[in-house]
Design an enzyme around this catalytic site. Structure first.
Site, PDB file in Angstrom:
ATOM      1  N   HIS A 474      11.947  22.767  50.647  1.00  0.00           N
ATOM      2  CA  HIS A 474      10.600  22.694  50.052  1.00  0.00           C
ATOM      3  C   HIS A 474      10.581  22.867  48.541  1.00  0.00           C
ATOM      4  CE1 HIS A 474       9.785  22.987  54.233  1.00  0.00           C
ATOM      5  NE2 HIS A 474       9.909  24.294  54.308  1.00  0.00           N
ATOM      6  N   HIS A 475      11.690  22.599  47.879  1.00  0.00           N
ATOM      7  CA  HIS A 475      11.735  22.760  46.420  1.00  0.00           C
ATOM      8  C   HIS A 475      11.945  21.392  45.752  1.00  0.00           C
ATOM      9  CE1 HIS A 475      13.184  27.015  47.615  1.00  0.00           C
ATOM     10  NE2 HIS A 475      11.875  26.934  47.618  1.00  0.00           N
ATOM     11  N   GLN A 476      11.131  20.443  46.151  1.00  0.00           N
ATOM     12  CA  GLN A 476      11.234  19.079  45.632  1.00  0.00           C
ATOM     13  C   GLN A 476      11.029  19.093  44.121  1.00  0.00           C
ATOM     14  OE1 GLN A 476       9.281  20.143  48.126  1.00  0.00           O
ATOM     15  NE2 GLN A 476       9.268  18.714  49.833  1.00  0.00           N
TER      16      GLN A 476
END
Ligand SMILES: Cc1cc2nc3c(=O)[nH]c(=O)nc-3n(C[C@H](O)[C@H](O)[C@H](O)COP(=O)(O)OP(=O)(O)OC[C@H]3O[C@@H](n4cnc5c(N)ncnc54)[C@H](O)[C@@H]3O)c2cc1C
Length: 540
Positions: A474-476
């Site tokens: 979730h760290h795009q």
């Protein structure tokens, strides 16, 4: 009817957009409009730190899906992103990690002049309101309230994880964020978390809601920007779709509270334009920001022509360099009944490098005191998880338009495990997680491994399992990269190359995602951008 005008129009009220909304509107002489695609309702789980997983796939999640990932055997991944005032900081797990000093030095080395560790340090301190002072650089007076998970009755099994990591030779540190530029982040310990008084302290609570009392700040929800407007090479405003339910959320769709003043200036359903007297700032996140630039004719000319979009500025790097951290979840059943889930469910962690000689941690081993997988969890309620993640991935993917329809999701290719080194590091992380479960410190808790399970032993079996189970961390980031080379999209003051009065401020500008959870670094970027925008280069 005359076109509405504001000094600044911000697209997106997520982590970066909310920080900017607050900082820019602190000047009473300027007017600020924030356009937010999500609705105004905030489900009760947003405020409850232990309930974050209940929000996934729900009404405040864009719920993207990637294109098939070659590194994961062709699987598509689920890519949650927040869709409401506060953006993805309504979904995040509240781990407060700045990153390693070399992350930011590396940005500067790649052409993002002025973003080295020494340059960004004051901005981290400015945003932080941390309860325990662990170093001279800890911020204590900032809007982001931060607590030490170890000081608030943590789960004893989270302590066993730290003791196990120490038994394996890792040092215990008081704060992942403040142990000097070289050694910082390396080690095990308690997380600092963006939680205070039992409530999530995302940017909604920390930055946006306190600023919504100001008469010069307007938040318009259900308003999805569809195109940036230009007069020659000057960005003059934004076209947006004021959505109707169910495309956005009507008040009755979602239980919870309504963001205060969210409806101020609400417009009627349909397409509208708004003019920015000084600047437009795109803060729509690493997936939607490149999409909006492409829809507006900023990108690789071939990619634009493919969708019949006229070229505003040839900036070929838009959508390139997209990447993300990647993780997989091991699960073990424990011998004792676990205390009720508490805080953010992930109170302790270990950061380490996969081999000697690396200057920064490239593996993050997160501990979660609940089953990571609800299916296994239902049969085995007393289950904990260790999540090894590669936090300096070398694999790079892209964001591309699926169509010229502004409401269509773009094509998302994080390219997880596309490079063999990322795969091998994931395997190494799985082995390390097993070593932690096997320590004497963890033995009072350990009963049996449920996932991958005893049948997965050889390196080849582990590689197969990692390909089957790895997921988005979730760290795009990275899809509108800051720099000065031909493939960069924004300059070091975050101005889009080739046009005027347009900036991008969010995770997309990161040349490389930091070596840990990235919300704090994004807030730092926005704090810094507010100085650029309000400073001598205003409107440049
Ligand atoms: C499940 C999950 C757990 C996470 N855990 C952590 C963690 O523990 N610690 C950590 O540091 N980070 C964590 N993260 C990552 C962190 O939350 C994000 O990296 C960060 O919030 C992204 O900030 P941003 O400003 O780039 O984008 P966002 O916060 O995603 O903001 C973008 C905003 O723009 C809006 N928008 C998009 N397109 C448009 C448009 N066209 N018009 C108008 N509005 C638009 C969106 O609705 C959204 O509100 C997590 C993320 C998720 C999803």
């Amino acid at each position: 009817m005359a076109t509405e005008q504001y000094d600044y129009v911000i697209v997106g009220s997520g982590t970066a957009g909310s920080v900017l909304a607050n900082r820019l509107s602190a000047d009473p002489d300027v007017s600020v409009l924030v356009l937010e695609a999500g609705g105004s309702r905030i489900p009760p789980e947003v405020d409850d730190p232990s309930s974050w997983y209940k929000l996934l796939g729900g009404p405040v999640d864009w719920g993207y899906t990637s294109v098939p990932q070659p590194g994961l055997g062709g699987r598509r991944t689920y890519e949650p992103r927040g869709k409401a005032p506060g953006g993805s900081s309504n979904l995040y797990i509240m781990m407060h990690i700045r990153g390693h000093a070399s992350d930011f030095d590396n940005w500067a080395y790649q052409g993002a002049a002025g973003w080295a560790y020494e340059d960004v340090l004051p901005y981290f301190a400015r945003l932080e309101g941390q309860e325990d002072v662990t170093a001279a650089t800890t911020g204590t007076d900032g809007p982001q309230r931060i607590t030490n998970a170890g000081l608030h009755g943590p789960n004893p099994v989270s302590r066993a994880f730290i003791d196990a990591a120490v038994e394996l030779g890792h040092r215990e540190i008081a704060d992942f964020n403040t142990d000097g530029p070289r050694r910082g982040l390396f080690g095990t310990g308690w997380h600092h978390i963006d939680v205070a008084d039992g409530r999530r302290q995302g940017v909604l609570a920390a930055y946006l809601e306190p600023a919504l009392t100001r008469p010069n700040l307007t938040l318009r929800t259900g308003a999805q920007s569809t195109r940036l407007l230009f007069d020659g090479d000057t960005c003059t405003g934004v076209e947006y779709a004021q959505l109707r339910a169910p495309a956005t959320l009507s008040d009755s769709d979602v239980p919870g509270r309504t963001v205060r003043d969210a409806h101020s200036g609400a417009s009627t359903p349909g397409t509208h334009t708004v003019r920015a007297r000084r600047e437009v700032i795109v803060a729509a996140g690493a997936i939607e920001s490149p999409k909006l630039l492409l829809l507006s004719g900023i990108g690789h000319p071939d990619a634009l022509r493919e969708h019949g979009i006229e070229v505003t500025a040839a900036v070929p790097g838009v959508g390139e360099n997209f990447h993300n951290h990647v993780l997989a979840g091991l699960m073990a059943e424990v011998t004792q009944e676990l205390p009720a889930p508490a805080q953010n469910l992930s109170e302790s962690a270990l950061f380490l490098s996969s081999r000697p000689g690396l200057p920064a941690p490239d593996l993050q081993i997160a501990f979660v005191h609940v089953p990571f997988d609800v299916i296994v969890g239902q049969d085995h309620p007393n289950t904990v998880s260790i999540l090894p993640g590669v936090v300096r991935p070398v694999s790079r993917g892209w964001i591309r338009l699926a169509s010229a329809d502004p409401l269509a999701h773009p094509l998302i290719h994080p390219n997880y495990l596309g490079d063999r080194w990322d795969l091998e590091r994931m395997v190494q992380g799985v082995k390390l997680a097993r070593e932690i479960f096997a320590t004497s410190a963890f033995s009072p808790w350990y009963k049996q491994e449920l996932q991958p399970g005893p049948g997965t032993v050889s390196d080849e079996e582990l590689r197969t399992w990692v390909r089957q189970k790895s997921e988005s961390y979730h760290h795009q980031a990275g899809s509108c990269r800051m720099g000065i080379d031909d493939l960069s999209v924004v300059d070091p003051e975050l101005r889009v190359h080739g046009v005027r009065n347009l900036r991008v401020v969010d995770a997309s500008v990161m040349p490389a995602v930091p070596s840990g959870n990235c919300h704090t670094a994004i807030a730092m970027i926005a704090e810094r951008a507010a100085d650029f925008i309000g400073g001598p280069n205003r409107g440049a």
